[in-house]
Scaffold this active site. Structure first.
Site, mmCIF file in Angstrom:
data_model
loop_
_atom_site.group_PDB
_atom_site.id
_atom_site.type_symbol
_atom_site.label_atom_id
_atom_site.label_comp_id
_atom_site.label_asym_id
_atom_site.label_seq_id
_atom_site.Cartn_x
_atom_site.Cartn_y
_atom_site.Cartn_z
ATOM 1 N N ASN A 156 0.893 -1.329 0.024
ATOM 2 C CA ASN A 156 0.050 0.115 0.026
ATOM 3 C C ASN A 156 0.700 1.270 -0.024
ATOM 4 O OD1 ASN A 156 0.857 -0.627 2.547
ATOM 5 N ND2 ASN A 156 -1.188 0.264 3.635
ATOM 6 N N GLU A 252 4.074 -4.219 12.326
ATOM 7 C CA GLU A 252 2.929 -3.285 12.399
ATOM 8 C C GLU A 252 1.984 -3.890 11.207
ATOM 9 O OE1 GLU A 252 2.942 -0.730 13.683
ATOM 10 O OE2 GLU A 252 4.823 -0.102 14.169
ATOM 11 N N CYS A 286 -3.328 1.448 6.558
ATOM 12 C CA CYS A 286 -3.685 0.667 7.860
ATOM 13 C C CYS A 286 -4.378 1.451 8.718
ATOM 14 C CB CYS A 286 -2.448 0.014 8.437
ATOM 15 S SG CYS A 286 -1.078 1.601 8.663
ATOM 16 N N GLU A 459 7.671 2.172 15.680
ATOM 17 C CA GLU A 459 8.398 2.699 14.324
ATOM 18 C C GLU A 459 8.064 4.134 14.442
ATOM 19 O OE1 GLU A 459 6.659 0.600 10.926
ATOM 20 O OE2 GLU A 459 8.766 -0.659 11.079
HETATM 21 P P1 NAD Z 1 0.830 -9.357 3.784
HETATM 22 O O1 NAD Z 1 0.850 -9.679 5.080
HETATM 23 O O2 NAD Z 1 0.012 -10.107 2.663
HETATM 24 O O3 NAD Z 1 2.183 -9.044 2.967
HETATM 25 C C1 NAD Z 1 3.096 -8.087 3.653
HETATM 26 C C2 NAD Z 1 4.346 -8.873 3.185
HETATM 27 O O4 NAD Z 1 4.688 -9.994 4.006
HETATM 28 C C3 NAD Z 1 4.873 -8.915 1.722
HETATM 29 O O5 NAD Z 1 6.047 -8.476 1.351
HETATM 30 C C4 NAD Z 1 4.682 -10.458 1.521
HETATM 31 O O6 NAD Z 1 5.236 -10.950 0.293
HETATM 32 C C5 NAD Z 1 5.154 -10.853 3.060
HETATM 33 N N1 NAD Z 1 4.766 -12.283 3.349
HETATM 34 C C6 NAD Z 1 3.899 -13.191 2.945
HETATM 35 N N2 NAD Z 1 3.938 -14.269 3.631
HETATM 36 C C7 NAD Z 1 5.113 -14.250 4.412
HETATM 37 C C8 NAD Z 1 5.717 -15.090 5.373
HETATM 38 N N3 NAD Z 1 5.202 -16.367 5.785
HETATM 39 N N4 NAD Z 1 6.627 -14.825 6.214
HETATM 40 C C9 NAD Z 1 7.103 -13.405 6.058
HETATM 41 N N5 NAD Z 1 6.715 -12.518 5.136
HETATM 42 C C10 NAD Z 1 5.642 -13.069 4.103
HETATM 43 O O7 NAD Z 1 0.150 -8.008 3.723
HETATM 44 P P2 NAD Z 1 -0.331 -7.159 2.468
HETATM 45 O O8 NAD Z 1 -1.562 -7.668 1.915
HETATM 46 O O9 NAD Z 1 0.901 -6.962 1.568
HETATM 47 O O10 NAD Z 1 -0.785 -5.594 3.183
HETATM 48 C C11 NAD Z 1 -1.927 -5.058 3.719
HETATM 49 C C12 NAD Z 1 -1.955 -5.472 4.897
HETATM 50 O O11 NAD Z 1 -0.837 -4.490 5.680
HETATM 51 C C13 NAD Z 1 -3.169 -4.714 5.786
HETATM 52 O O12 NAD Z 1 -3.594 -5.559 6.707
HETATM 53 C C14 NAD Z 1 -2.760 -3.588 6.496
HETATM 54 O O13 NAD Z 1 -3.511 -3.210 7.459
HETATM 55 C C15 NAD Z 1 -1.373 -3.823 6.643
HETATM 56 N N6 NAD Z 1 -0.239 -2.618 6.900
HETATM 57 C C16 NAD Z 1 -0.079 -2.187 8.154
HETATM 58 C C17 NAD Z 1 0.775 -1.061 8.558
HETATM 59 C C18 NAD Z 1 0.938 -0.831 9.840
HETATM 60 O O14 NAD Z 1 1.752 0.060 9.962
HETATM 61 N N7 NAD Z 1 0.302 -1.269 10.865
HETATM 62 C C19 NAD Z 1 0.916 -0.319 7.485
HETATM 63 C C20 NAD Z 1 0.692 -0.686 6.064
HETATM 64 C C21 NAD Z 1 -0.164 -1.838 5.973
#
Ligand code: NAD
Length: 481
Positions: A156, A252, A286, A459
């Site tokens: 995102n 996060e 998020c 962070e």
């Molecule tokens: P995701 O969890 O699917 O993926 C995030 C990252 O994790 C990607 O790089 C992905 O390739 C990697 N990943 C996937 N499987 C993994 C594993 N088993 N081990 C380690 N890494 C792995 O999330 P997304 O769909 O890319 O992002 C959306 C989510 O992120 C939403 O839930 C959003 O709320 C959250 N988000 C949180 C924040 C925050 O600061 N709290 C900020 C932005 C987005």
């Protein structure tokens, strides 16, 4: 605004991995889709497990020298990176819009934010505190780097979320292996190319996967810390897998932030701010407002205003200057948000939007849903899309309890003309950040972190820097024996 010259020339650009200071073709390639068209934008390098291991090994070797490099030198390197990135904002912004979907002006804002993030961390210091200094002993508290950090980011905000990790990690003397989300790898790879000319080999490494290498990073014995931003579901897996080597961890994760509107607001003014807070980046934030609690007395007016704003919003390709909201970033998210629309149709009343647009790409019309119960999917889960439920309340205590009745606790907002009363309400919200009469104000020097299943650790801010360090106490006897 100039375009990425490589893409503009129609040449297949070489979006390479960065391993040990070298721009390296991948063991495989990955197609990257433009979400505004649903078509392949370009291909980039994709790593295999051996390349991941090579990246970690390079980072481990580089740590020996980088951690011993004076902080002033590391600071200068970061400032050089920031200046180089700033000089190329239009190019990075266009590429970000093409891979992520957000309007160009917002993409430029994100790259500018990434530059500001690097500079904010470059301005910080690692404190050295003398805890005791008397005739018998001198005790000093220091903050030492951890080693190799894995920076795992979502799709995102690919650039700003990367800098929140890379800048403090490097300033503190760690080295990094970064892994972007597979649907938005390009800006991270272009950043790697930029850094290859500035940082010593191995200090920053970038690999790309197809959601298949994250687990290897989080279990790798030579990774000291995982800095992860992503979904709560993946965060749970990450937390389990770092346990094997007791790695340091920052999570996060997701949010389901509530906005509580008090009964003394100017509805029109607040509706505009709430709409922006819910729909920015097409709701894929998020900390987006994901549900709104409105008192009985203002409910009709607020629903009417929000619906009017949704109907007026211009949805389209982020490269089009008129666009206010782009597409969903990827097909999986697009399909997921369509499920939320079905839930809204069945369990609530849709008063604006409600459909995917009849065109290529992953577009959903901004949607306002009223008269929906608290126990529906749209209210309980994180929709991460432009679909906003508006909920009615009679009793403020009840509204606060409903806002807090969530497994998430990332952020929240309170809207009220009486700011003292709004502050009182804000103090009762179980979340890491609560804004009063504003939203998404995230200065890089202010710490940020989630409560409950929105994650843990901090962070940004000085705390965000210290998360990339290990406390070291040095306790010195002044008299021998
Ligand atoms: P995701 O969890 O699917 O993926 C995030 C990252 O994790 C990607 O790089 C992905 O390739 C990697 N990943 C996937 N499987 C993994 C594993 N088993 N081990 C380690 N890494 C792995 O999330 P997304 O769909 O890319 O992002 C959306 C989510 O992120 C939403 O839930 C959003 O709320 C959250 N988000 C949180 C924040 C925050 O600061 N709290 C900020 C932005 C987005």
């Amino acid at each position: 605004m100039s375009a990425n010259p490589k893409l503009m020339q129609g040449i297949s650009p070489e979006f390479n991995l960065l391993i040990d200071g070298r721009l390296t073709p991948g063991a495989a390639t990955l197609d990257v889709i433009n979400p505004a068209t649903g078509k392949v934008l370009t291909t980039c390098a994709r790593a295999d497990k051996a390349q991941l291991d090579a990246a970690v090994a390079a980072a481990k070797r580089a740590f020996v020298t980088w951690s011993a490099t004076p902080i002033e030198t590391r600071r200068r390197a970061l400032l050089e990176v920031a200046a180089a990135l700033e000089a190329r904002i239009p190019e990075f912004a266009r590429l970000l819009t093409e891979e992520q979907g957000k309007p160009l002006v917002h993409a430029a804002g994100e790259i500018g934010g990434a530059v500001a993030m690097i500079r904010a961390f470059a301005a910080m210091d690692l404190p050295v505190t003398v805890l005791r200094d008397d005739a018998r002993e001198r005790i000093v508290q220091q903050h030492a780097p951890l080693g190799v950090v894995a920076a795992i980011t979502p799709w995102n905000f690919p650039m700003v979320l990367l800098m929140i990790k890379v800048a403090p990690a490097l300033l503190a003397g760690n080295t990094v292996v970064a892994k972007p989300a597979p649907t938005t790898p390009l800006t991270t790879l272009l950043f790697a190319e930029l850094c290859a000319d500035i940082l010593p080999p191995g200090v920053l490494n970038v690999i790309v996967d197809q959601n298949d290498l994250g687990g290897f990073l989080t279990t790798h014995p030579d990774i000291a810390k995982v800095a992860f931003t992503g979904s709560t579901a993946t965060g749970r897996k990450v937390m389990a897998s770092v346990a094997s080597t007791i790695k340091r961890l920052t999570l996060e994760l997701g949010g389901n932030d509530a906005a509580i509107v008090l009964d003394d607001v100017d509805v029109k003014e607040v509706a505009t701010k709430i709409f922006q807070g819910a729909m920015v980046n097409s709701g894929q934030v998020c900390l987006a407002i994901k549900r709104v609690y409105v008192p009985d007395s203002l409910y009709e007016a607020m629903c009417t205003e929000l619906a009017a704003l949704a109907k007026a919003a211009v949805v389209g390709d982020g490269l089009d200057a008129a666009t206010q909201m782009g597409p969903l970033q990827n097909k999986a998210q697009f399909e997921k948000v369509k499920e939320f629309l079905e839930d809204a149709r069945t369990n609530g009343r849709i008063i604006a939007g409600g459909n995917a647009l009849d065109r290529d790409g992953y577009f959903i019309a901004p949607t306002i849903v009223r008269d929906i119960a608290d126990n529906t999917r749209l209210v309980r889960e994180e929709q991460f899309g432009p679909v906003l439920p508006v909920l009615k309340y009679t009793d403020l205590d009840d509204a606060i309890a409903r806002a807090n009745s969530s497994e998430y606790g990332l952020g929240g907002t309170v809207w009220g003309a009486d700011s003292k009363r709004a502050f009182e309400v804000a103090q009762r919200i179980a979340a890491g950040t609560v804004w009063v009469n504003k939203h998404l104000d995230l200065p890089p020097d202010i710490p940020f972190g989630g409560a409950k299943q929105s994650g843990f650790g901090t962070e940004m801010g000085q705390e965000g820097l210290l998360e990339f360090t290990q406390m070291r106490i040095i306790n010195i006897a002044k008299q021998a024996g």
